[in-house]
Design a protein around this motif. Structure first.
Motif: not given
Length: 214
Positions: A48-57, A72-77, A155-164
């Motif tokens: 649930q805490s992992l991600f995979i990034l990829e380079t795109r065309k 969930d942290l950012f309130g969207r897929d 963090l479970e109810i208010v989404p993050l707007e951005f990271l710095a």
């Protein structure tokens, strides 16, 4: 906190420590493991805490997968979204260049960041990115994790707007049980517009090679 032959690594959270340990284990003697070596069943409690990034065309870097806790942290897929879209406007280019540098040099990096909610809350996060190889040998994906430094009910109810981004540093070399008599702090990279990531990376690699030669 972990340490390796080149010094101390300030990795403090269990999530980032465990996924880095898993990545380090499956890569063996290689700079980075094949993406086919990553088995979700080996780290089910971390998914649930992992991600995979990829380079795109288009040349950018986007989410191929994002764990439910991250979404969930950012309130969207986040699947298909550009990775740099999570970050403060002034850091977009630096973040993408840093992620590309991790792949180009096959060297993982650790980040400390502050997340800001849509209503002004703040929380500290530890983020790790580790390169993955395709069958042709090129590093074109990243395995990563995002973990909050402390529990916060909002963090479970208010989404993050951005990271710095607060700071980032490389995680060179393999971690082992042998600790140096006098641990030395590892070099740190601070992402900023005044320093090009590629130049910093090349200098860092050169310093590491010199240290190993000694």
């Amino acid at each position: 906190m972990l340490r390796n032959g080149t010094g101390w690594c300030e990795m403090r959270l269990q999530t980032t420590i465990e996924i880095f340990d898993y990545w380090n284990r499956i890569r063996g003697a290689a700079d980075a493991p094949l993406k086919s070596q990553v088995e979700p069943s080996a780290v089910p409690h971390l998914l649930q805490s992992l991600f995979i990034l990829e380079t795109r065309k288009g040349g950018d870097i986007g989410f191929r997968l994002a764990g439910t806790r991250i979404c969930d942290l950012f309130g969207r897929d986040l699947r298909g979204e550009r990775f740099s879209s999570l970050w403060a406007n002034g850091q977009l280019a630096d973040i993408e260049r840093t992620a590309m540098g991790v792949m180009d040099h096959a060297m993982p990096a650790l980040f400390n960041a502050t997340g800001y909610s849509t209503v002004g809350h703040q929380a500290s996060f530890e983020i790790i990115m580790m390169p993955l190889r395709s069958p042709d040998g090129a590093c074109d994906r990243l395995l990563g994790a995002i973990a909050p430094a402390a529990a916060a009910s909002w963090l479970e109810i208010v989404p993050l707007e951005f990271l710095a981004l607060d700071r980032s540093r490389l995680l060179p070399g393999k971690f082992d049980k042998a600790a140096p008599a006098e641990p030395r702090p590892i070099n740190r990279i601070v992402a900023g517009k005044s320093i090009h990531f590629g130049q910093v990376m090349r200098r860092m690699v050169s310093q590491l090679l010199s240290a190993e030669a000694r």
